[in-house]
Write a protein that holds these residues in place. Sequence first.
Motif, mmCIF file in Angstrom:
data_model
loop_
_atom_site.group_PDB
_atom_site.id
_atom_site.type_symbol
_atom_site.label_atom_id
_atom_site.label_comp_id
_atom_site.label_asym_id
_atom_site.label_seq_id
_atom_site.Cartn_x
_atom_site.Cartn_y
_atom_site.Cartn_z
ATOM 1 N N MET A 1 -15.301 7.225 -3.946
ATOM 2 C CA MET A 1 -14.120 7.968 -3.562
ATOM 3 C C MET A 1 -13.336 7.194 -2.501
ATOM 4 N N MET A 2 -12.062 7.435 -2.476
ATOM 5 C CA MET A 2 -11.195 6.741 -1.531
ATOM 6 C C MET A 2 -10.135 7.727 -1.056
ATOM 7 N N LEU A 3 -9.634 7.529 0.139
ATOM 8 C CA LEU A 3 -8.574 8.355 0.693
ATOM 9 C C LEU A 3 -7.237 7.628 0.569
ATOM 10 N N PHE A 4 -6.158 8.417 0.442
ATOM 11 C CA PHE A 4 -4.823 7.807 0.445
ATOM 12 C C PHE A 4 -4.640 6.969 1.705
ATOM 13 N N SER A 5 -5.123 7.454 2.840
ATOM 14 C CA SER A 5 -4.949 6.728 4.101
ATOM 15 C C SER A 5 -5.673 5.386 4.086
ATOM 16 N N GLN A 6 -6.744 5.267 3.294
ATOM 17 C CA GLN A 6 -7.450 3.989 3.179
ATOM 18 C C GLN A 6 -6.712 3.025 2.253
ATOM 19 N N ALA A 7 -6.008 3.554 1.261
ATOM 20 C CA ALA A 7 -5.272 2.698 0.325
ATOM 21 C C ALA A 7 -3.985 2.163 0.941
ATOM 22 N N ARG A 8 -3.366 2.966 1.795
ATOM 23 C CA ARG A 8 -2.092 2.576 2.407
ATOM 24 C C ARG A 8 -2.284 1.287 3.219
ATOM 25 N N GLY A 9 -1.418 0.311 2.958
ATOM 26 C CA GLY A 9 -1.464 -0.962 3.671
ATOM 27 C C GLY A 9 -2.306 -2.034 3.011
ATOM 28 N N LEU A 10 -3.044 -1.677 1.938
ATOM 29 C CA LEU A 10 -3.834 -2.699 1.241
ATOM 30 C C LEU A 10 -2.906 -3.733 0.596
ATOM 31 N N PRO A 11 -3.280 -5.018 0.638
ATOM 32 C CA PRO A 11 -2.464 -6.012 -0.060
ATOM 33 C C PRO A 11 -2.558 -5.808 -1.574
ATOM 34 N N VAL A 12 -1.443 -6.045 -2.262
ATOM 35 C CA VAL A 12 -1.385 -5.940 -3.720
ATOM 36 C C VAL A 12 -1.258 -7.356 -4.258
ATOM 37 N N LEU A 13 -2.261 -7.765 -5.050
ATOM 38 C CA LEU A 13 -2.349 -9.134 -5.547
ATOM 39 C C LEU A 13 -2.286 -9.166 -7.066
ATOM 40 N N THR A 14 -1.645 -10.220 -7.612
ATOM 41 C CA THR A 14 -1.679 -10.391 -9.067
ATOM 42 C C THR A 14 -3.046 -10.923 -9.458
ATOM 43 N N LEU A 15 -3.537 -10.479 -10.586
ATOM 44 C CA LEU A 15 -4.881 -10.835 -11.027
ATOM 45 C C LEU A 15 -4.989 -12.319 -11.379
ATOM 46 N N ALA A 16 -4.022 -12.850 -12.127
ATOM 47 C CA ALA A 16 -4.125 -14.230 -12.617
ATOM 48 C C ALA A 16 -3.893 -15.272 -11.522
ATOM 49 N N GLU A 17 -2.869 -15.055 -10.677
ATOM 50 C CA GLU A 17 -2.510 -16.082 -9.685
ATOM 51 C C GLU A 17 -2.947 -15.736 -8.267
ATOM 52 N N ALA A 18 -3.392 -14.511 -8.028
ATOM 53 C CA ALA A 18 -3.754 -14.026 -6.694
ATOM 54 C C ALA A 18 -2.574 -14.124 -5.728
ATOM 55 N N ASP A 19 -1.351 -13.990 -6.276
ATOM 56 C CA ASP A 19 -0.158 -13.943 -5.428
ATOM 57 C C ASP A 19 -0.049 -12.562 -4.801
ATOM 58 N N GLU A 20 0.230 -12.525 -3.504
ATOM 59 C CA GLU A 20 0.425 -11.234 -2.846
ATOM 60 C C GLU A 20 1.867 -10.805 -3.057
ATOM 61 N N ILE A 21 2.041 -9.689 -3.751
ATOM 62 C CA ILE A 21 3.402 -9.211 -4.019
ATOM 63 C C ILE A 21 3.850 -8.174 -3.003
ATOM 64 N N GLY A 22 2.937 -7.669 -2.191
ATOM 65 C CA GLY A 22 3.303 -6.684 -1.176
ATOM 66 C C GLY A 22 2.102 -5.903 -0.706
ATOM 67 N N VAL A 23 2.373 -4.760 -0.106
ATOM 68 C CA VAL A 23 1.305 -3.878 0.361
ATOM 69 C C VAL A 23 1.561 -2.468 -0.173
ATOM 70 N N VAL A 24 0.484 -1.708 -0.311
ATOM 71 C CA VAL A 24 0.602 -0.329 -0.773
ATOM 72 C C VAL A 24 1.299 0.487 0.309
ATOM 73 N N LYS A 25 2.419 1.088 -0.087
ATOM 74 C CA LYS A 25 3.126 1.966 0.835
ATOM 75 C C LYS A 25 2.680 3.413 0.634
ATOM 76 N N SER A 26 2.540 3.826 -0.614
ATOM 77 C CA SER A 26 2.108 5.198 -0.887
ATOM 78 C C SER A 26 1.701 5.310 -2.350
ATOM 79 N N LEU A 27 1.187 6.486 -2.698
ATOM 80 C CA LEU A 27 0.759 6.756 -4.060
ATOM 81 C C LEU A 27 1.517 7.970 -4.579
ATOM 82 N N THR A 28 1.992 7.880 -5.821
ATOM 83 C CA THR A 28 2.708 8.987 -6.446
ATOM 84 C C THR A 28 1.732 9.773 -7.308
ATOM 85 N N VAL A 29 1.806 11.091 -7.184
ATOM 86 C CA VAL A 29 0.859 11.973 -7.853
ATOM 87 C C VAL A 29 1.589 12.902 -8.815
#
Length: 138
Positions: A1-29
């Motif tokens: 299990m994970m909390l929204f507060s733990q996901a916020r701010g995580l780096p978002v990386l592409t799988l193939a190149e490991a390029d960082e495209i940004g950080v998680v700002k929020s989750l839409t439900v």
Amino acid sequence: MMLFSQARGLPVLTLAEADEIGVVKSLTVDAPSGVVTHVRVRGRYSRRESALPWGALHAVGPDAVLVRSAAAPSDVPPHRELPGLRILTETGTELGRVQDVVFEPETGRIEAVRTAHGDLPADYMLGAGDYALVVRAG
């Protein structure tokens, strides 16, 4: 299990190149179905935001979010920020505010809405708007 507060701010990386495209700002439900539908990403070098569908994710872990494709979807649902939102029952009783949201990082399924008075099961959620999260009365 994970909390929204733990996901916020995580780096978002592409799988193939490991390029960082940004950080998680929020989750839409999607409250009635109880699932996370999109991940809102704030760009690494700009403040531009994009929304990635949950299906574009490869994995959500404690250190990063991996995406198969960073292509933005054409149809993005309206976003309601759940943490901080008032909670009202369908009969109008106020139950406080959403403090956090517990979700399953493998599937995006919401487990519970965390409040100051305890957790509300996700299957109580009926809908979310600008004013409140509406839940079943009991």
